[in-house]
Design a protein around this motif. Structure first.
Motif, PDB file in Angstrom:
ATOM      1  N   GLU A 253       7.363  -9.998   8.737  1.00 61.24           N
ATOM      2  CA  GLU A 253       7.302  -8.587   8.331  1.00 61.24           C
ATOM      3  C   GLU A 253       6.800  -8.321   7.136  1.00 61.24           C
ATOM      4  N   THR A 254       7.050  -9.044   6.056  1.00 61.93           N
ATOM      5  CA  THR A 254       6.485  -8.992   4.727  1.00 61.93           C
ATOM      6  C   THR A 254       5.024  -8.691   4.864  1.00 61.93           C
ATOM      7  N   LEU A 255       4.287  -9.447   5.662  1.00 64.98           N
ATOM      8  CA  LEU A 255       2.625  -9.732   5.666  1.00 64.98           C
ATOM      9  C   LEU A 255       2.403  -8.577   6.544  1.00 64.98           C
ATOM     10  N   VAL A 256       3.144  -7.939   7.497  1.00 68.15           N
ATOM     11  CA  VAL A 256       2.520  -6.819   8.313  1.00 68.15           C
ATOM     12  C   VAL A 256       2.644  -5.479   7.617  1.00 68.15           C
ATOM     13  N   GLU A 257       3.920  -5.565   6.636  1.00 70.71           N
ATOM     14  CA  GLU A 257       4.058  -4.317   5.789  1.00 70.71           C
ATOM     15  C   GLU A 257       3.121  -4.376   4.447  1.00 70.71           C
ATOM     16  N   ARG A 258       2.772  -5.497   4.115  1.00 69.27           N
ATOM     17  CA  ARG A 258       1.712  -5.723   3.004  1.00 69.27           C
ATOM     18  C   ARG A 258       0.308  -4.911   3.695  1.00 69.27           C
ATOM     19  N   GLY A 259       0.057  -5.357   4.885  1.00 71.39           N
ATOM     20  CA  GLY A 259      -1.360  -4.992   5.393  1.00 71.39           C
ATOM     21  C   GLY A 259      -2.431  -5.857   4.621  1.00 71.39           C
ATOM     22  N   GLY A 260      -3.502  -5.097   4.780  1.00 80.68           N
ATOM     23  CA  GLY A 260      -4.818  -5.795   4.203  1.00 80.68           C
ATOM     24  C   GLY A 260      -5.619  -6.396   5.122  1.00 80.68           C
ATOM     25  N   GLY A 261      -5.052  -6.686   6.166  1.00 75.49           N
ATOM     26  CA  GLY A 261      -5.853  -7.572   7.357  1.00 75.49           C
ATOM     27  C   GLY A 261      -6.034  -8.808   7.100  1.00 75.49           C
ATOM     28  N   ARG A 262      -4.908  -9.498   6.279  1.00 76.49           N
ATOM     29  CA  ARG A 262      -4.804 -10.753   6.091  1.00 76.49           C
ATOM     30  C   ARG A 262      -3.706 -11.392   6.909  1.00 76.49           C
ATOM     31  N   TYR A 263      -3.971 -12.562   7.608  1.00 77.04           N
ATOM     32  CA  TYR A 263      -2.851 -13.276   8.149  1.00 77.04           C
ATOM     33  C   TYR A 263      -2.798 -14.627   7.838  1.00 77.04           C
ATOM     34  N   CYS A 264      -1.840 -15.367   8.571  1.00 74.96           N
ATOM     35  CA  CYS A 264      -1.464 -16.787   8.256  1.00 74.96           C
ATOM     36  C   CYS A 264      -1.094 -17.507   9.158  1.00 74.96           C
ATOM     37  N   THR A 265      -1.700 -18.802   9.207  1.00 73.21           N
ATOM     38  CA  THR A 265      -1.096 -19.710  10.277  1.00 73.21           C
ATOM     39  C   THR A 265      -0.177 -20.596   9.565  1.00 73.21           C
TER      40      THR A 265
END
Length: 690
Positions: free
Chosen positions: A545-557
């Motif tokens: 949720e934190t990464l989705v809200e932050r946006g910017g197109g970055r993802y993490c495995t």
């Protein structure tokens, strides 16, 4: 013979007439000679060929060089002789062509000053003169057959003599037409390696024989530090006390020289010597321009090579050490690079000398202080941002090192022992200083970026892994080949509130500062959530949720493994994968296999799945976690791959976690000779129970 200022309008009864218009280029004299030769042959006047062709060459060459317009050539032949008129279309004053009787030494010298080509015309022509029209100017000459009365035929028209009276007799010292023709037609070998010495010797020997000189010398200084060298020599050396005829060579700097003849004074010695010097000077000037062009090409090649060498180094110390090696000995006898520290003081960074035994003395002189020292001059050059000459025992000059408006220091260069720096060399050195300053500044910027990247990268990784009884932790990390770039791979080992340990390894997409920011965010959020006792599935959901809200197109495995004591000597591992590659289970008894179930990467979707896999590690068993920098390591088109990783791990059964991690790191690195394109991270969890 007389010089006449009237028009040479010619008409010939039973004679040959040719009129032709020629362009003003280097082929015109040859074309004019061809016209004159055809008229001579047709009119059976071959005995006048040498004089006619020589004078035609002189008049057409003079017109091409000075008028720069088209030329009209008129050739009129009769039974007595030949008249040739060369007309151009450039307006000019008639004073330039006023000449006197060829037997008057004073006036002959005046001709030699005003127009040496007309000296030949005055000598060989029966009559000659000029015609001035609104459209331009014409010069004509008349040649009569020897022993024939010119009044029997020939030129028709009127002219006003510039000097009255028939010729008073032939000068016994006058050169022959054939000798003059040979002198004027002597030219260097266009295909010779160095044709000037042979050409100068030929010219000198011909003019010396024509004026009866006992000897002669041509000396030339090319400005290369060798001084005046003998270019050509003829006859015997001059006797002590003899008066020599000296004529300077009319060449541009740095060339200088003179022609010297041991000849008795005569009416023709001085003009012929001057004429010879001018012919030689023309070819020397061509040689100077050719050498200057070659030298400029060499300098351009040198600057290109210097730029390439300087650009290849991003190490500050190596770059500064390279600069003196480029300068010495090509551009100076010694060279020193000083840089400015944060307090504005100059510090010697590198120095070189053509004579290595002189290096201690050079360092000593450069270290001296005082108002007249080299150090003071260097400070002045750095402060004023201008070139400053250096005096004293280490003569030369200093050039400031300036890049992007920043004063970085100075480049000091000592002159060669044999010659001073010419303007071309100074310009090249200033260019080298600019390129060196830019290379040093780029190396400093890169070094600063590298320090920042290393500091940031270290802050994202644990300084040491914890030491736990019965559990072995080991990790290997290799950053990308660009050591000034921050990667997105990370790992961590975190204590859990229930006494277990959490093993974390992840990979954030991309590189650079933005990837590092996301990496730090993921690492800190995980530590906070698991520290509050959140279950691992919930911690992964909150992080997503934190990464989705932050946006910017970055993802993490991400791979999370909670490890704690199990039954007997076993370790129980609860494994959660969020889009990360499955770890390798290395059995203590031998064999390796992939375990776990893949899930959804974080930061892409609103909801994720992260199945739980429960694994029991017997004593000697190990779990090997890794990032895609290992499996995507390339050798040409071939990838290291997961199968090769499993096969590389299988023989390592029974080894400690440190050895397993180090061996797998080496296997991945040695797979290719290229630097890693992505970060390589390996984390090993092993049951060390005995």
């Amino acid at each position: 013979m007389s010089a006449e200022a009237g028009p040479a309008t010619a008409g010939a009864r039973d004679g040959a007439v040719r009129r032709v218009r020629l362009p003003a280029d280097r082929r015109t004299p040859a074309a004019a000679r061809a016209v004159v030769r055809s008229v001579l042959t047709e009119s059976h006047l071959d005995e006048l060929a040498n004089e006619a062709l020589l004078l035609t060459t002189e008049l057409t060459t003079n017109a091409v060089e000075h008028a720069g317009t088209e030329l009209d050539i008129e050739v009129v032949a009769d039974e007595v002789g030949l008249t040739v008129t060369v007309s151009d279309f450039a307006p000019g004053s008639g004073d330039e062509l006023t000449v006197g009787d060829r037997n008057d030494a004073t006036e002959i010298n005046e001709v030699s000053v005003r127009g040496r080509g007309l000296l030949l015309v005055d000598h060989f022509a029966s009559r000659w003169g000029t015609t001035y029209l609104p459209t331009g100017k014409g010069v004509w000459f008349r040649l009569d057959r020897p022993g024939v009365d010119p009044s029997a035929g020939g030129t028709v028209g009127e002219s006003t003599p510039a000097s009255a009276g028939p010729p008073t007799g032939a000068d016994p010292s006058a050169p022959s037409a054939s000798a003059m023709s040979e002198l004027m037609q002597t030219a260097p070998d266009l295909y010779g390696d160095d044709p000037l010495p042979e050409f100068a010797t030929s010219l000198l020997s011909r003019v010396a024989e024509m004026v009866g000189a006992a000897g002669g010398t041509i000396r030339l200084d090319r400005g290369d530090g060798q001084g005046r060298q003998v270019l050509a020599r003829f006859g015997r050396p001059p006797r002590p006390g003899s008066e020599l005829l000296r004529v300077p060579l009319t060449v541009h700097r740095p060339y200088a020289g003179e022609l010297e003849l041991d000849a008795a004074p005569s009416a023709y010695a001085q003009p012929l010597a001057v004429l010879t010097a001018e012919r030689l000077s023309l070819h020397l000037e061509n040689d100077r321009l050719r050498r200057a062009d070659i030298r400029r090409q060499v300098w351009l090649t040198f600057l290109a090579e210097a730029s390439e060498l300087l650009a290849q180094s991003l190490d500050v110390d190596l770059t500064m050490a390279l600069v003196p090696q480029l300068v010495v000995p090509r551009l100076g006898q010694w060279c020193a690079v000083h840089t400015t520290d944060e307090w504005g003081r100059l510090r010697l960074a590198a120095a070189s000398h053509a004579d290595e035994s002189m290096l201690p003395q050079l360092h000593k002189v450069l270290a001296e202080t005082g108002p007249d020292s080299v150090q003071a001059r260097l400070r002045e050059a750095s402060r004023s941002a201008a070139q400053i000459p250096l005096g004293g025992p280490m003569e030369g000059f200093a050039v400031p090192l300036i890049a992007r408006g920043q004063r970085l220091g100075t480049l000091a260069v000592g002159r060669h022992q044999r010659h001073r720096h010419d303007p071309d060399e100074v310009a090249v050195l200033e260019d080298v200083a600019r390129r060196a300053a830019l290379a040093i500044e780029n190396a400093r910027i890169h070094a600063e970026r590298r320090r920042v990247a290393q500091t940031l990268q270290q802050s994202l990784l644990p300084p040491v892994l914890p030491v736990v009884d019965g559990i072995g932790f080991a990790a290997e990390y290799v950053p990308t080949g660009d050591d000034a770039e921050v990667g997105g791979d990370f790992y961590d080992v975190v204590p859990l509130p229930d006494g277990r340990w959490l093993v974390v390894i992840g990979d954030v997409s991309g590189k650079g500062v933005q990837a590092a920011a996301v990496t730090g965010l993921v690492r800190d959020v995980i530590r906070v959530l698991v520290g509050d006792g959140k279950p691992l599935p919930e911690a992964l959901a909150r992080l997503n949720e934190t990464l989705v809200e932050r946006g910017g197109g970055r993802y993490c495995t991400l791979a999370l493994a909670a490890v704690g004591p199990g039954e007997g000597d076993q370790l129980d591992v609860s494994l959660h994968l969020a889009g990360h590659d499955r770890p390798v289970l290395l059995a203590g008894t031998g064999g390796a296999e992939f375990v776990g179930t893949g899930g959804t990467a974080l930061g892409l979707l609103d909801t994720i799945t992260s199945p739980t896999a429960e694994i029991a590690l017997a004593p000697g068993d190990a779990l090997i976690f890794y990032t895609d920098g290992v499996t995507e390591r390339r050798h040409g088109r071939e990838l290291f791959g997961t199968d090769r990783l499993r096969d590389a791990a299988a023989p390592l059964a029974g080894y400690s976690a440190d050895v397993v991690a180090a061996r797998l790191r080496a296997a991945a690195i040695n797979f290719s000779v290229e630097p890693p394109r992505d970060d390589i991270a390996v984390l090993v969890l092993r049951n060390d129970a005995v």
